[in-house]
Write a protein that holds these residues in place. Structure first.
Motif: not given
Length: 704
Positions: A638-639, A653-655, A699-701
């Motif tokens: 997230i950062s 990026l999500h992962n 971070i999908r939500v």
């Protein structure tokens, strides 16, 4: 005979260059004094005024017999506005080969520093704290002697006349003065050469050596083991030459005991010599020089490639002179540095055409080239601080590391960070609103003293006039940050191996940054076009902007196209603790994952506010915990995503999997110029990438 059209011809025929034509009128065209004055008056983009050039850098080429664009629904063909009607092949007909450029510099600046390095003291086991250079006149002597010695040895073994130059010489070495001397030796006797990549493995070297049927291999001592290992498979080699000095004992041991094969396929005896020995042989034999012509094949440059075996590109000496004309017609030496000794760091691999072009320019202008003291990018800044070069050629991955390092250093002190941020923001605002160099008193009396000079000194860019970047696109944000923090011109170029590197180059202080400038020469196929495989656009000033390679684009499941290099550069420029990034997208998924190399201190500082316990973790333990602890990894992700600007949600990026130096030449995931080999990287990290999708989006939500 190759057709030539020179910068001298452009000046003679175009009224807008009347001022420079009048300055040259008192000299005999082609004479050394004429050529010296011509080079002193360049670049041509200063005529009639630089501002006029900036407004229209390239124009449509409208000749009806060549322009098929309108008929086929393509855009117009663009040519640089300096010479819109004809392609320029050389500076002047008297400088029609790379060799003539070098020899002109040697006549003009015989005592100038030419090639230099730091010296290792075996007693103290320390490297010298200054660079030691050999002069242009000395390098001429060594190149001629070495070339004569090579012909003597190779042809005696081939049972051919000593002046026979119908073979290809191969070079296997990291950047060092002897590399350039070898290249100049080949030019002196019209011998074609080719360069082997140290980092691409023995199979690649073996493939190139046998394909070119090279009888001679000049190599660095550090490659001795590699040479011995591939020697049984080399069919045509008869002469091995080690660049460094070898004792008589070492030479005897090698030739009598270590050679695994004593004769080649043609029944020619194989033997090893030191470079010094070969120079002595050449000095004694003194074969008359055989300078090249424009059509003489200079080199076969094998691309490092992102897929498959490397492909050889045949380049003539006219390719060098066209390249030099391109650089000299657009590269300005600052007025306060004219007729002074200038320095360049020869850092990028000489096997790559970008560095060959930069070095060719340096040798044509009497510039001294320094070399890093060992083939390790980590020592670059150490050596830059000693050499303090006037200009530097880089690739985006190195510049983003500079950016990251500056940001990390400034973030260690809140007061320092705030002051620096204000200065950099003010500089950036000035650049984007005005363009040009900042000559304000505020800049020199305050900004330089408080911040800029310190940052430049910390990177060894104290004397830097400009930086050239190429090989891959670079983020606008990185360009603007570095220009602001260093108060230095940064010129993004675009080119190909087929065009002897650059065909266009952005101006150093333009207000609207991000282009690669206007094009200066062309390569065409039988249909009149040359497809480069790159995606870009041409703006209203005729400048090229590169987005990415066609083959790099891919779609995610929701149908959106992804340009991975653009995304990677955005992350690298915005997040100071990301050192490397490989973006990957499964076409059956709707989000991206990545392989991320982190800067230990930077990420430790970023996470320590939420997780103070990580301050006690080693680098290895910290990365291990991030990869296993999904909450920690999510917070870091997230950062990182909050840092990025200008990216859409589907581009983030999500992962990720993290580590240090995950993408490197040794595992084959990047080229020697640090471009990602995406096919190989995808295979190499197959398990990790599959695992990331099994973990799913972290971070999908979350709002991106």
């Amino acid at each position: 005979m190759y057709e030539t059209y020179s910068i001298s011809d452009v000046i003679e025929n175009d009224p807008k260059f009347l001022a420079i034509k009048e300055k040259l009128a008192g000299y005999v065209r082609g004479s050394d004094v004429y050529l010296a004055e011509l080079l002193n008056e360049l670049p041509l983009n200063s005529y009639p005024t630089y501002k006029a050039y900036l407004k229209t850098q390239a124009v449509p080429f409208t000749s009806t017999d060549k322009n098929k664009a309108e008929e086929s629904n393509y855009s117009p063909i663009y040519r640089n506005s300096i010479s819109p009607d004809k392609l320029v092949t050389c500076v002047d007909q008297k400088l029609s080969t790379g060799y003539e450029h070098f020899m002109f510099s040697a006549r003009r600046f015989p005592n100038n520093d030419c090639l230099g390095q730091r010296i290792y003291d075996p007693i103290t086991k320390q490297w010298s704290e200054k660079y030691h250079f050999e002069s242009y006149s000395r390098i001429v002597e060594r190149a001629h002697s070495f070339g004569s010695g090579i012909l003597s040895l190779v042809n005696v073994k081939r049972k051919k006349p000593l002046k026979s130059n119908d073979f290809i010489l191969a070079i296997l070495a990291h950047n060092m003065p002897e590399w350039i001397i070898t290249d100049l030796a080949c030019q002196s006797y019209s011998v074609t050469n080719t360069a082997l990549y140290e980092t691409l493995g023995p199979k690649t070297s073996e493939y190139i050596m046998n394909l070119t049927e090279s009888p001679v291999l000049v190599f660095a001592k550090s490659n001795m083991y590699n040479v011995l290992s591939i020697l049984p498979e080399l069919e045509y080699v008869n002469t091995l030459i080690c660049m460094e000095e070898l004792t008589e004992e070492e030479l005897t041991l090698f030739n009598d005991s270590l050679l695994t094969k004593n004769y080649n396929k043609l029944d020619e005896k194989i033997s090893l010599f030191s470079m010094k020995q070969v120079e002595n042989i050449g000095r004694l034999n003194d074969i008359p020089l055989m300078p090249p012509k424009p059509e003489t094949i200079y080199t076969i440059s094998f691309t490092s490639g992102t897929t498959g075996l490397p492909k050889g590109v045949v380049l003539s000496h006219q390719a060098i002179t066209a390249s030099n004309a391109f650089v000299l017609s657009s590269m300005k030496v600052p007025d306060n540095k004219k007729d002074k000794q200038l320095y360049d760091m020869c850092f990028l691999p000489l096997t790559h055409i970008f560095q060959r072009q930069t070095t060719s320019y340096a040798l044509s202008m009497g510039v001294a080239s320094g070399f890093i003291h060992k083939p390790d990018p980590l020592v670059l800044v150490e050596d830059l601080k000693i050499l303090k070069p006037d200009f530097l050629s880089m690739v985006p991955r190195i510049l983003t590391r500079f950016e990251s390092g500056i940001k990390t250093t400034l973030s260690k002190s809140t007061i320092q960070k705030n002051i620096a941020s204000n200065i950099i923001e003010n500089k950036a605002a000035r650049f984007t609103s005005h363009g040009g160099t900042d000559k304000s008193l505020l800049n020199f009396l305050l900004y330089h003293r408080v911040l800029i000079d310190k940052v430049r000194d910390s990177l060894g860019l104290t004397n830097g006039s400009f930086i050239v970047t190429g090989s891959a696109p670079i983020a606008k944000e990185t360009l603007l940050f570095l220009r602001s923090a260093l108060d230095i011109g940064i010129r993004q170029g675009y080119g190909l191996t087929e065009s002897f590197a650059g065909i266009c180059l952005a101006e150093p202080h333009e207000r609207d940054i991000g282009s690669c400038g206007a094009r200066h020469r062309s390569l065409i196929d039988k249909d009149g076009w040359f497809s480069t495989g790159d995606v870009g656009f041409i703006d209203g000033k005729g400048r090229i902007h590169i987005i990415d390679r066609v083959k790099n684009f891919f779609k995610l499941a929701h149908g959106e196209y992804i340009a991975p290099e653009k995304i990677e550069n955005a992350y690298l420029s915005s997040c100071p603790y990301i050192a490397q990034l490989f973006i990957f997208g499964d076409p059956l998924k709707t989000y991206l994952v990545g392989v991320v190399s982190l800067e230990y201190e930077g990420v430790q500082t970023a996470l320590s506010h939420q997780y103070p316990e990580i301050l006690s973790l080693s680098q290895e333990k910290l990365y291990e915990r991030i990869n296993k602890d999904l909450s920690l990894k999510k917070d870091l992700l997230i950062s990182i995503n909050r840092c990025t600007e200008g990216l859409q949600g589907f581009e983030k990026l999500h992962n990720m999997v993290v580590g240090t130096d995950l993408l490197n030449v040794d595992n084959g995931t990047v080229t020697p110029t640090l471009k990602i080999k995406r096919v190989i990287a995808t295979k190499y990290f197959k398990e990790e990438l599959e695992h990331l999708y099994e973990e799913g989006s972290l971070i999908r939500v979350e709002k991106l």
